[in-house]
Motif scaffolding. Structure first.
Motif, mmCIF file in Angstrom:
data_model
loop_
_atom_site.group_PDB
_atom_site.id
_atom_site.type_symbol
_atom_site.label_atom_id
_atom_site.label_comp_id
_atom_site.label_asym_id
_atom_site.label_seq_id
_atom_site.Cartn_x
_atom_site.Cartn_y
_atom_site.Cartn_z
ATOM 1 N N ILE A 1 4.388 5.155 -7.627
ATOM 2 C CA ILE A 1 5.137 5.806 -6.557
ATOM 3 C C ILE A 1 5.384 7.260 -6.942
ATOM 4 O O ILE A 1 6.129 7.550 -7.883
ATOM 5 C CB ILE A 1 6.478 5.084 -6.305
ATOM 6 N N LYS A 2 4.748 8.172 -6.221
ATOM 7 C CA LYS A 2 4.896 9.601 -6.491
ATOM 8 C C LYS A 2 5.861 10.224 -5.486
ATOM 9 O O LYS A 2 5.864 9.873 -4.310
ATOM 10 C CB LYS A 2 3.534 10.294 -6.404
ATOM 11 N N ARG A 3 6.667 11.143 -5.976
ATOM 12 C CA ARG A 3 7.596 11.842 -5.094
ATOM 13 C C ARG A 3 6.926 13.060 -4.449
ATOM 14 O O ARG A 3 6.110 13.723 -5.091
ATOM 15 C CB ARG A 3 8.826 12.313 -5.875
ATOM 16 N N PRO A 4 7.269 13.386 -3.209
ATOM 17 C CA PRO A 4 6.764 14.615 -2.585
ATOM 18 C C PRO A 4 7.302 15.848 -3.302
ATOM 19 O O PRO A 4 8.352 15.797 -3.961
ATOM 20 C CB PRO A 4 7.311 14.534 -1.155
ATOM 21 N N LEU A 5 6.609 16.949 -3.153
ATOM 22 C CA LEU A 5 7.071 18.202 -3.749
ATOM 23 C C LEU A 5 8.303 18.728 -3.025
ATOM 24 O O LEU A 5 9.171 19.352 -3.627
ATOM 25 C CB LEU A 5 5.946 19.243 -3.708
ATOM 26 N N VAL B 1 0.841 -1.193 0.000
ATOM 27 C CA VAL B 1 0.000 0.000 0.000
ATOM 28 C C VAL B 1 0.874 1.241 0.000
ATOM 29 O O VAL B 1 1.679 1.462 0.910
ATOM 30 C CB VAL B 1 -0.928 0.020 1.227
ATOM 31 N N VAL B 2 0.738 2.055 -1.048
ATOM 32 C CA VAL B 2 1.422 3.343 -1.124
ATOM 33 C C VAL B 2 0.341 4.405 -1.123
ATOM 34 O O VAL B 2 -0.244 4.727 -2.152
ATOM 35 C CB VAL B 2 2.305 3.444 -2.393
ATOM 36 N N ARG B 3 0.060 4.899 0.057
ATOM 37 C CA ARG B 3 -1.072 5.829 0.225
ATOM 38 C C ARG B 3 -0.674 7.266 -0.093
ATOM 39 O O ARG B 3 -1.469 8.045 -0.600
ATOM 40 C CB ARG B 3 -1.582 5.731 1.667
#
Length: 417
Positions: A267-271, A214-216
């Motif tokens: 998988i998204k990177r934070p800003l 889980v990648v929330r």
């Protein structure tokens, strides 16, 4: 004198111990490092720990494949380097052996199975009263200094999920996971995508299980090494010359070149950049040791957040339903300081120092914190040295070299530490 325990009806004997030195709560790396510093300067101390061994988190609550995520030179404790034959990234059992050797070298003998119930500063006598329970006895330590060394990871975090009590399969926290040996052929939902979630998922793959992770929320994933050099070491070197934002940009370019575009795998990177995010929110970037390859090949499936569980399955926020056999909660840990420390100046309600690193190590009235820097073992060592030096300076000015103990009539003695 007898005293009735607060949580059950047994009668306790009670001892009162006056110490000519600090009480250190916690026998993990942080507490051991403070003890070593004090021992070198001749300051007596007592370490208490609720567990039955040093570094109980490492010994009792970590998976078998765990290795230090950073090179050993960033993880050694003060005054005692790792053996030269240790690998660059020591394994769990090597690190435990190192800690045992550390305690032996500095003659540190914690009082195990002794749980702190409360610690409160007594304004009338300007001393700390630390109440513990061990076996059938309640002990009250009275001391000039109190070192909180229980750290950021004292208690597991178990979020509430709708329907989880209806789930028919096995549910465990990552602190109870040792290896994927018993999960062969099973469909396992790993909740959490930090270093633990990634490594548990990788371990499950290597034991022929079928993990879904889980990648929330967004997460930074960096290669553990870049061109044969530790990414952390590279970042540390760059930080000496460049601003955080510039170093973050360099790291992200290197990660993109090495790992590729991870968004297409979910998988998204934070800003915010990885170092800036670590410094501001304590969110550690994932250092990849092989999980991404399994994600790209589809052997680790990335799924979004959880809506609810039911018998044998989980419904995700995107409407997808997965049949699963087990759930592993890689949902992290938290401080337990607010449950026993009766003080609200140094620590927040979350149990972390109110002042960020490097200023959160010292409070008022002889109160100190070690192991709360969000900078791993190097941060703990940095604070431990300062705490030991600060206490030793005052101790040599104010006290003699004896520890006086007074307790009930069955136990009256004075001894050297």
């Amino acid at each position: 004198m007898v005293h009735q325990a607060l949580d059950h009806g047994d009668l306790f004997s009670r001892r009162c111990i006056l110490l000519n030195g600090p009480v250190i709560v916690g026998a993990g790396p942080s507490g051991l490092a403070v003890g070593a510093g004090l021992r070198q300067q001749g300051v007596p101390f007592v370490i208490v720990d609720r567990a039955d061994c040093i570094a109980s988190l490492w010994q009792n609550k970590t998976y078998d494949r765990l290795k230090l995520h950073l090179p050993k030179k960033f993880c050694q404790l003060p005054f005692f380097p790792f053996p030269p034959n240790y690998p660059q990234y020591p394994a769990k059992y090597q690190f435990i052996d190192y800690l045992e050797s550390y305690a032996k070298k500095f003659e540190i003998n914690p009082r195990f199975n002794e749980s702190v119930q409360s610690a409160k500063y007594d304004e009338s006598c300007r001393l700390w009263r630390v109440r513990t329970v061990v076996d059938d006895c309640e002990v009250e330590y009275i001391c000039r200094w109190l070192v909180v060394a229980t750290g950021e990871n004292a208690e597991k975090v178990v979020p509430e999920f709708a329907g989880l009590d209806e789930f028919s399969g096995h549910v465990m926290h990552a602190c109870d996971y040792r290896s994927g040996e018993g999960f062969q052929g099973k469909k396992v939902l790993v909740v959490g995508c930090g270093n633990s979630g990634m490594e548990v998922s990788l371990d499950l793959c290597q034991h022929h299980a079928f993990p879904s992770m889980v990648v929330r929320s967004s997460v930074h994933v960096l290669p553990r090494e870049t061109s044969g050099k530790s990414t952390f070491e590279l970042a540390s070197s760059l930080m000496k010359w460049l601003p955080v934002k510039v170093v973050d940009k360099i790291l992200l370019i290197l990660a993109r070149c090495t790992l590729g575009n991870l968004e297409k795998y979910g998988i998204k990177r934070p800003l915010t950049g990885p170092i800036e995010l670590k410094n501001s929110h304590g969110k550690t970037p994932v250092l990849d040791i092989g999980a991404l390859q399994k994600i790209k090949s589809g052997k680790i499936k990335i799924v979004p957040g959880i809506k609810k569980f039911s018998s044998g399955r989980v419904e995700l926020v995107n409407g997808e339903n997965l049949e699963i056999d087990s759930v592993i909660l890689a949902t992290g840990y938290c401080s337990n300081v607010p449950s026993w420390l009766k003080e609200n100046d140094l620590f927040s309600v979350e149990g972390m120092p109110r002042t960020p690193f490097p200023g959160g190590w010292k409070g008022k009235s002889g109160l100190y914190a070690v192991g709360f820097t969000r900078r791993g073992l190097s941060g703990a060592s940095f604070d431990a040295i300062r705490v030991a030096q600060d206490i030793a300076k005052i101790w040599h000015q104010e006290t003699n070299h004896y520890v006086t103990v007074s307790c009930d009539r069955r136990c009256n003695r004075t001894f050297h530490n």
